[in-house]
Motif scaffolding. Structure first.
Motif, PDB file in Angstrom:
ATOM      1  N   GLN A  79       0.832  -1.210   0.000  1.00 15.16           N
ATOM      2  CA  GLN A  79       0.000   0.000   0.000  1.00 15.16           C
ATOM      3  C   GLN A  79       0.869   1.263   0.000  1.00 15.16           C
ATOM      4  OE1 GLN A  79      -1.993   1.076   3.695  1.00 15.16           O
ATOM      5  NE2 GLN A  79      -3.942   1.247   2.635  1.00 15.16           N
ATOM      6  N   LYS A  84      -1.500   8.476  -1.896  1.00 13.12           N
ATOM      7  CA  LYS A  84      -2.801   8.822  -1.325  1.00 13.12           C
ATOM      8  C   LYS A  84      -3.350  10.088  -1.985  1.00 13.12           C
ATOM      9  CE  LYS A  84      -3.216   9.833   3.178  1.00 13.12           C
ATOM     10  NZ  LYS A  84      -3.187   9.606   4.640  1.00 13.12           N
ATOM     11  N   LEU A  88      -6.946  10.469  -3.561  1.00 12.74           N
ATOM     12  CA  LEU A  88      -7.835  11.515  -3.025  1.00 12.74           C
ATOM     13  C   LEU A  88      -8.340  12.415  -4.152  1.00 12.74           C
ATOM     14  CD1 LEU A  88      -9.049  13.172  -0.657  1.00 12.74           C
ATOM     15  CD2 LEU A  88      -6.863  14.375  -0.517  1.00 12.74           C
ATOM     16  N   PHE A 213     -11.266   3.420  -2.822  1.00 12.51           N
ATOM     17  CA  PHE A 213     -10.287   4.360  -2.264  1.00 12.51           C
ATOM     18  C   PHE A 213     -10.020   4.031  -0.793  1.00 12.51           C
ATOM     19  CE2 PHE A 213      -9.660   8.659  -0.186  1.00 12.51           C
ATOM     20  CZ  PHE A 213      -8.323   8.778  -0.537  1.00 12.51           C
ATOM     21  N   TYR A 217      -6.291   2.475  -0.303  1.00 10.16           N
ATOM     22  CA  TYR A 217      -5.380   3.567   0.065  1.00 10.16           C
ATOM     23  C   TYR A 217      -5.381   3.882   1.568  1.00 10.16           C
ATOM     24  CZ  TYR A 217      -5.345   4.696  -4.962  1.00 10.16           C
ATOM     25  OH  TYR A 217      -5.220   4.637  -6.322  1.00 10.16           O
ATOM     26  N   LEU A 218      -6.492   3.578   2.256  1.00  9.24           N
ATOM     27  CA  LEU A 218      -6.639   4.106   3.620  1.00  9.24           C
ATOM     28  C   LEU A 218      -6.662   3.058   4.726  1.00  9.24           C
ATOM     29  CD1 LEU A 218      -9.349   6.859   2.922  1.00  9.24           C
ATOM     30  CD2 LEU A 218      -6.860   7.116   2.926  1.00  9.24           C
ATOM     31  N   VAL A 219      -7.163   1.858   4.431  1.00 13.28           N
ATOM     32  CA  VAL A 219      -7.274   0.838   5.480  1.00 13.28           C
ATOM     33  C   VAL A 219      -5.887   0.515   6.027  1.00 13.28           C
ATOM     34  CG1 VAL A 219      -7.632  -1.649   5.772  1.00 13.28           C
ATOM     35  CG2 VAL A 219      -9.474  -0.224   4.864  1.00 13.28           C
ATOM     36  N   GLU A 220      -5.814   0.395   7.335  1.00 16.16           N
ATOM     37  CA  GLU A 220      -4.521   0.078   7.968  1.00 16.16           C
ATOM     38  C   GLU A 220      -4.553  -1.312   8.580  1.00 16.16           C
ATOM     39  OE1 GLU A 220      -1.256   1.208   8.723  1.00 16.16           O
ATOM     40  OE2 GLU A 220      -1.745   2.095   6.808  1.00 16.16           O
TER      41      GLU A 220
ATOM     42  N   SER B  23     -11.300  11.615   6.107  1.00 12.14           N
ATOM     43  CA  SER B  23     -10.910  10.196   6.083  1.00 12.14           C
ATOM     44  C   SER B  23      -9.536  10.026   5.459  1.00 12.14           C
ATOM     45  CB  SER B  23     -11.965   9.349   5.357  1.00 12.14           C
ATOM     46  OG  SER B  23     -11.983   9.640   3.995  1.00 12.14           O
ATOM     47  N   SER B  24      -9.183  10.919   4.526  1.00  9.82           N
ATOM     48  CA  SER B  24      -7.851  10.850   3.927  1.00  9.82           C
ATOM     49  C   SER B  24      -6.772  11.171   4.972  1.00  9.82           C
ATOM     50  CB  SER B  24      -7.764  11.833   2.761  1.00  9.82           C
ATOM     51  OG  SER B  24      -6.518  11.734   2.146  1.00  9.82           O
ATOM     52  N   GLN B  25      -7.099  12.079   5.883  1.00 11.95           N
ATOM     53  CA  GLN B  25      -6.170  12.408   6.971  1.00 11.95           C
ATOM     54  C   GLN B  25      -6.061  11.254   7.970  1.00 11.95           C
ATOM     55  OE1 GLN B  25      -4.103  15.122   7.753  1.00 11.95           O
ATOM     56  NE2 GLN B  25      -4.440  15.406   5.570  1.00 11.95           N
ATOM     57  N   GLY B  27      -6.761   8.066   7.362  1.00 12.36           N
ATOM     58  CA  GLY B  27      -6.301   6.811   6.766  1.00 12.36           C
ATOM     59  C   GLY B  27      -4.801   6.742   6.524  1.00 12.36           C
ATOM     60  N   GLY B  28      -4.320   5.523   6.317  1.00 12.93           N
ATOM     61  CA  GLY B  28      -2.908   5.318   6.026  1.00 12.93           C
ATOM     62  C   GLY B  28      -2.053   5.336   7.281  1.00 12.93           C
ATOM     63  N   SER B  29      -0.771   5.098   7.081  1.00 10.67           N
ATOM     64  CA  SER B  29       0.124   4.965   8.232  1.00 10.67           C
ATOM     65  C   SER B  29       0.218   6.263   9.039  1.00 10.67           C
ATOM     66  CB  SER B  29       1.508   4.544   7.762  1.00 10.67           C
ATOM     67  OG  SER B  29       1.942   5.419   6.752  1.00 10.67           O
ATOM     68  N   SER B  30       0.098   7.420   8.348  1.00 14.92           N
ATOM     69  CA  SER B  30       0.192   8.694   9.062  1.00 14.92           C
ATOM     70  C   SER B  30      -0.972   8.852  10.039  1.00 14.92           C
ATOM     71  CB  SER B  30       0.195   9.854   8.071  1.00 14.92           C
ATOM     72  OG  SER B  30      -0.974   9.827   7.281  1.00 14.92           O
ATOM     73  N   VAL B  32      -2.432   6.486  11.750  1.00 12.43           N
ATOM     74  CA  VAL B  32      -2.345   5.595  12.915  1.00 12.43           C
ATOM     75  C   VAL B  32      -1.781   6.354  14.116  1.00 12.43           C
ATOM     76  CG1 VAL B  32      -1.326   3.489  13.847  1.00 12.43           C
ATOM     77  CG2 VAL B  32      -2.131   3.536  11.483  1.00 12.43           C
ATOM     78  N   PRO B  38      -4.293   0.884  14.229  1.00 11.46           N
ATOM     79  CA  PRO B  38      -4.725   0.551  12.865  1.00 11.46           C
ATOM     80  C   PRO B  38      -6.198   0.153  12.818  1.00 11.46           C
ATOM     81  CG  PRO B  38      -2.622  -0.486  13.341  1.00 11.46           C
ATOM     82  CD  PRO B  38      -3.116   0.097  14.629  1.00 11.46           C
ATOM     83  N   VAL B  41      -8.346   3.185  12.834  1.00  6.58           N
ATOM     84  CA  VAL B  41      -8.272   3.835  11.516  1.00  6.58           C
ATOM     85  C   VAL B  41      -9.210   3.132  10.544  1.00  6.58           C
ATOM     86  CG1 VAL B  41      -6.784   4.125   9.481  1.00  6.58           C
ATOM     87  CG2 VAL B  41      -5.946   4.770  11.747  1.00  6.58           C
ATOM     88  N   THR B  42      -9.140   1.801  10.525  1.00  4.09           N
ATOM     89  CA  THR B  42      -9.946   1.033   9.571  1.00  4.09           C
ATOM     90  C   THR B  42     -11.439   1.185   9.849  1.00  4.09           C
ATOM     91  OG1 THR B  42      -8.146  -0.523   9.253  1.00  4.09           O
ATOM     92  CG2 THR B  42     -10.358  -1.287   8.671  1.00  4.09           C
TER      93      THR B  42
END
Lengths: 220, 94
Positions: A79, A84, A88, A213, A217-220, B23-25, B27-30, B32, B38, B41-42
């Motif tokens: 990923q 991102k 987005l 998306f 791109y977002l799921v952790e 959600s873009s903020q 989501g992702g590793s940043s 967490v 995680p 976040v999910t």
């Protein structure tokens, strides 16, 4: 009934119940056929197609998460290769195109033959932007040596996004066709049902991407 | 501008864009580090995504004016998909 006079559209057959209905925008003249229980957007049969497509994609989404549970580290590392910001931007493009298309369908239902084609073309412009950006994203990944067999994450990434891109292309053709069709006067309520169906298909393309998306791109 | 503020479809678009940026903020590793774990976040990004799906269907697709059966079907589909995706994420099928 200015619309009826302009279009040469005559009184409907007695079994067709056309009412003046209050549209979201506040305009009152409409070609919509409203039944007492509510108005099904588009053709009723189109909803079978929409739910079929959405459920097919939902099964792919579920499969993606199922595979992910067996290799969380590999999926997370893969990923990280995605941008991102690109995902987005594409989401915002489709949301904006959906707004234009929803307003275009509203304009078509009022018989507004100048606004509807223009709004469909604006929606189409956003769709073309999405396609170009997707091409750029694929190009960037290929440049880094990433392909569909690099990792199961990318098998899902390319599988889901190419399948979705196919829907974007079909939807774009529909938007172009609806732009032309609404430029000519809509003659019958059944024509409006087709326009609404096309609009619903486009919104489905948008909402599928919303979940893609989030998952890719977002799921952790 | 006042015209836009009375435009329901435009206001929905503003809301959809706002939650997309949120959600873009998240989501992702940043995200967490920001939100905690995680899993949190999910749960957040999938819940926001399916809420957006519901909103697109009810407003842009105009399901809000549809017969009750279609409104129930759409809402149930969204709820089932969200529940299933979260259940799978948390290992229900593993």
């Amino acid at each position: 009934m200015a619309f009826a006079i302009r279009s040469g559209w005559h009184r409907p057959a007695p079994d067709v119940d056309i009412e003046r209905s209050i549209l979201p925008s506040g305009d009152s003249l409409s070609l919509r056929r409203d039944s007492p229980g509510g108005h099904i957007p588009g053709e009723a049969g189109v909803w079978i197609l929409l739910f079929g497509e959405m459920t097919f994609f939902a099964l792919l989404f579920a499969s993606f998460l199922l595979y992910r549970t067996s290799d969380v580290a590999g999926f997370t590392a893969s990923q990280a290769h995605l941008s991102k910001a690109v995902g987005l931007t594409n989401t915002l493009l489709l949301l904006t195109s959906s707004l234009f298309v929803a307003k275009a369908v509203g304009a078509a239902s009022r018989g507004d033959t100048s606004s509807a084609p223009r709004l469909f073309r604006l929606g189409l412009a956003c769709a073309i932007g999405f396609i170009l950006l997707k091409g750029f994203e694929y190009h960037e990944l290929f440049d880094r040596g990433i392909a569909i067999d690099s990792h199961v994450f990318f098998s899902f990434y390319f599988g889901l996004t190419v399948l979705h891109l196919g829907h974007v292309v079909i939807g774009s053709i529909l938007l172009g066709a609806m732009s032309v069709a609404t430029g000519k006067m809509l003659a019958k309520p059944s024509h409006l049902a087709l326009i609404e169906s096309g609009g619903c298909f486009w919104h489905m393309v948008d909402l599928l991407w919303i979940v893609i998306f989030a998952l890719l791109y977002l799921v952790e | 501008m006042p015209v836009l503020l009375r435009d329901r479809l435009f206001l929905v678009w503003v809301l959809l864009v706002a939650v997309t940026l949120l959600s873009s903020q998240i989501g992702g590793s940043s995200g967490v580090a920001w939100i905690g774990s995680p899993a949190a976040v999910t749960v957040a990004v999938l819940s926001i995504a399916l809420a957006k799906v519901w909103m697109v269907m009810f407003t842009y697709m105009d399901v809000r004016g549809a017969p009750l059966a279609l409104r129930v079907l759409v809402t149930a589909w969204v709820a089932i998909v969200l529940t299933a995706l979260l259940a799978i994420y948390f290992g229900a099928l593993s």
